[in-house]
Design a protein around this motif. Structure first.
Motif, PDB file in Angstrom:
ATOM      1  N   HIS A 255     -11.736 -37.356 -15.390  1.00  0.00           N
ATOM      2  CA  HIS A 255     -13.021 -37.955 -15.756  1.00  0.00           C
ATOM      3  C   HIS A 255     -13.148 -39.311 -15.066  1.00  0.00           C
ATOM      4  O   HIS A 255     -13.111 -40.378 -15.684  1.00  0.00           O
ATOM      5  CB  HIS A 255     -13.133 -38.076 -17.275  1.00  0.00           C
ATOM      6  CG  HIS A 255     -13.216 -36.738 -17.952  1.00  0.00           C
ATOM      7  ND1 HIS A 255     -13.236 -36.583 -19.326  1.00  0.00           N
ATOM      8  CD2 HIS A 255     -13.289 -35.481 -17.438  1.00  0.00           C
ATOM      9  CE1 HIS A 255     -13.302 -35.290 -19.623  1.00  0.00           C
ATOM     10  NE2 HIS A 255     -13.342 -34.611 -18.489  1.00  0.00           N
TER      11      HIS A 255
ATOM     12  N   LYS B 270     -14.232 -30.554 -16.287  1.00  0.00           N
ATOM     13  CA  LYS B 270     -14.689 -30.734 -17.661  1.00  0.00           C
ATOM     14  C   LYS B 270     -13.517 -30.777 -18.652  1.00  0.00           C
ATOM     15  O   LYS B 270     -13.513 -31.580 -19.581  1.00  0.00           O
ATOM     16  CB  LYS B 270     -15.646 -29.605 -18.049  1.00  0.00           C
ATOM     17  CG  LYS B 270     -16.167 -29.702 -19.483  1.00  0.00           C
ATOM     18  CD  LYS B 270     -17.178 -28.627 -19.769  1.00  0.00           C
ATOM     19  CE  LYS B 270     -17.602 -28.619 -21.240  1.00  0.00           C
ATOM     20  NZ  LYS B 270     -18.167 -29.913 -21.669  1.00  0.00           N
TER      21      LYS B 270
ATOM     22  N   ASN C 281     -19.008 -45.647 -15.743  1.00  0.00           N
ATOM     23  CA  ASN C 281     -19.723 -44.401 -16.068  1.00  0.00           C
ATOM     24  C   ASN C 281     -21.226 -44.591 -15.992  1.00  0.00           C
ATOM     25  O   ASN C 281     -21.959 -43.686 -15.561  1.00  0.00           O
ATOM     26  CB  ASN C 281     -19.316 -43.923 -17.464  1.00  0.00           C
ATOM     27  CG  ASN C 281     -17.912 -43.343 -17.486  1.00  0.00           C
ATOM     28  OD1 ASN C 281     -17.360 -43.010 -16.442  1.00  0.00           O
ATOM     29  ND2 ASN C 281     -17.335 -43.224 -18.660  1.00  0.00           N
TER      30      ASN C 281
ATOM     31  N   TYR D  27     -16.606 -36.741 -10.992  1.00  0.00           N
ATOM     32  CA  TYR D  27     -17.980 -36.570 -11.469  1.00  0.00           C
ATOM     33  C   TYR D  27     -18.888 -36.141 -10.322  1.00  0.00           C
ATOM     34  O   TYR D  27     -19.743 -35.260 -10.470  1.00  0.00           O
ATOM     35  CB  TYR D  27     -18.503 -37.866 -12.093  1.00  0.00           C
ATOM     36  CG  TYR D  27     -17.871 -38.239 -13.411  1.00  0.00           C
ATOM     37  CD1 TYR D  27     -17.519 -37.262 -14.335  1.00  0.00           C
ATOM     38  CD2 TYR D  27     -17.622 -39.568 -13.739  1.00  0.00           C
ATOM     39  CE1 TYR D  27     -16.939 -37.601 -15.558  1.00  0.00           C
ATOM     40  CE2 TYR D  27     -17.045 -39.914 -14.943  1.00  0.00           C
ATOM     41  CZ  TYR D  27     -16.704 -38.931 -15.847  1.00  0.00           C
ATOM     42  OH  TYR D  27     -16.128 -39.273 -17.045  1.00  0.00           O
TER      43      TYR D  27
ATOM     44  N   PRO E 272      -9.037 -34.398 -18.998  1.00  0.00           N
ATOM     45  CA  PRO E 272      -9.463 -35.794 -19.205  1.00  0.00           C
ATOM     46  C   PRO E 272      -9.069 -36.725 -18.058  1.00  0.00           C
ATOM     47  O   PRO E 272      -9.793 -37.686 -17.769  1.00  0.00           O
ATOM     48  CB  PRO E 272      -8.738 -36.187 -20.504  1.00  0.00           C
ATOM     49  CG  PRO E 272      -8.462 -34.896 -21.195  1.00  0.00           C
ATOM     50  CD  PRO E 272      -8.223 -33.901 -20.108  1.00  0.00           C
TER      51      PRO E 272
END
Length: 315
Positions: free
Chosen positions: A59, A53, A141, A64, A56
C-alpha cells in the motif's frame, strides 16, 4: 451525388465491422493468439489487483499507480475483444451506432489515462531516487489520490468531445468499417462532411498528450540517471536503477507499438490495410498482456507475494 445516394446511409442505425480485411479466411486462426493475449491480460491484471489489495506492505504510491494501470489494462482489453471475437467466430459484424461511439470513447479515454499513469509512475520513481528521505512526506495518500483523480479527469475530458464530434456527421457513403473495432480514423473516413475540425482535434489531443507525457517522463529519468551516477558504488547504482526497470519496460511496451501504429496509419499509405488493422489491435492487446508479466517477474515484492499464493509441497 443524387438524393437517393445521399440518404441511403445517413445516420445508420448500425455499422458493419469487417474484421481484418483480406484475412477473413484466417479469422478463426487469428482469434487463437488474440484469445490467448486477452486471457493472459485478464488473469495477470486481476492477479495484480488482488495482490496489491490484499498485501498491506504494497500500500504505497508505486503500487497504487500499478493498481490503476491494471484497471486501465482490463478496460482496454475488454473494450475490443468481445466484439472482435464475435466477428471472428460467429461473423457477427453489426455494431449499434451508439455502441460504436461508446467503444471509441472508452478506448481513447483509457489510452490517455494509461499514458498519464506512466507519468505518475515516473514521478514516483523520481521522488524515490532523487529525494528518498522525503518520499513518504511528498507522496502522501492524499497526494496520490489527487494525482489519480487528475489522470482520470484529463483522460475523460480530453476525449469527451471526440464521440460528439463524430456523431454529428452524416454517413451517406457507407456504413462499413474495415476494422475489428470502432477505430477513430476508420470512422472519420466514412463521413460525407468536412471532418477537418474533428481530425485536427484528434491529432492535437494525440500530440498534446503524447508529447507532454513523454517529455515529463524523459525529464524525470534524466534526473534519475544523474542521481544514480552520483552514487559512489557500482552495486548500489545497479540496484537503484533496477527499481526503474519494470517501469521502463512497460513504457516501451506501450509507446512503441502505439507510435508505430499511428505513424503507419497517418503516413504509411502504401502499407496493406490488414497490417494497419493488426497493428491497431497489437497496441491495444499487447501492453495489457505484458504489463502484469513484467511487474510480476521484475518486482520482488509482487513476485514473493505471488509465490506465497502457491505453497510448495512439504511446507
Amino acid at each position: 451525388m443524387s438524393d437517393s445516394n445521399t440518404t441511403d446511409f445517413t445516420n445508420p442505425s448500425t455499422f458493419i465491422l469487417l474484421g481484418i480485411p483480406g484475412l477473413e479466411a484466417a479469422h478463426v486462426w487469428i482469434s487463437i493468439p488474440f484469445c490467448a493475449m486477452c486471457a493472459i491480460a485478464i488473469l495477470g491484471n486481476f492477479t495484480i489487483l488482488f495482490i496489491v489489495k490484499m498485501e498491506p506492505s504494497l500500500h504505497e504510491p508505486m503500487y497504487y499507480f500499478l493498481f490503476m494501470l491494471a484497471v486501465s489494462d482490463l478496460v482496454l482489453s475488454t473494450s475490443i475483444l468481445p466484439k472482435t471475437l464475435s466477428i471472428f467466430w460467429f461473423n457477427s459484424r453489426e455494431i449499434d451506432f451508439s455502441s460504436c461511439f461508446t467503444q471509441m470513447y472508452f478506448i481513447h479515454c483509457f489510452l490517455t489515462m494509461e499514458s498519464g499513469i506512466f507519468v505518475a509512475m515516473a514521478l514516483d520513481r523520481y521522488v524515490a531516487i532523487c529525494d528518498p528521505l522525503r518520499h513518504s512526506a511528498i507522496l502522501t495518500n492524499a497526494v496520490v489520490a489527487k494525482i489519480g483523480l487528475a489522470v482520470v479527469l484529463r483522460g475523460s475530458m480530453l476525449v469527451l468531445p471526440v464521440p460528439f464530434l463524430v456523431r454529428q456527421w452524416p454517413y451517406c457513403r457507407t456504413n462499413i468499417i474495415p476494422h475489428t473495432h470502432c477505430e477513430y480514423m476508420a470512422v472519420v473516413k466514412l463521413a460525407c462532411a468536412d471532418t477537418h475540425v474533428s481530425s485536427y482535434y484528434g491529432l492535437s489531443v494525440v500530440f498534446f498528450v503524447t508529447s507532454l507525457d513523454v517529455l515529463f517522463i524523459t525529464l524525470s529519468y534524466i534526473q534519475i540517471i544523474r542521481a544514480i551516477f552520483s552514487i559512489p558504488t557500482k552495486d548500489t547504482r545497479l540496484k537503484t536503477f533496477s527499481t526503474c526497470g519494470s517501469h521502463l519496460c512497460v513504457i516501451l511496451a506501450f509507446y512503441i507499438p502505439a507510435l508505430f501504429s499511428f505513424l503507419t496509419h497517418r503516413f504509411g499509405h502504401n502499407v496493406a490495410l490488414h497490417f494497419h488493422v493488426l497493428m491497431a489491435n497489437v497496441y491495444l492487446l499487447v501492453p495489457p498482456m505484458l504489463n502484469p508479466i513484467i511487474y510480476g517477474v521484475r518486482t520482488r515484492e509482487i513476485r514473493d507475494r505471488l509465490l506465497r499464493l502457491f505453497p510448495h509441497k512439504g511446507t
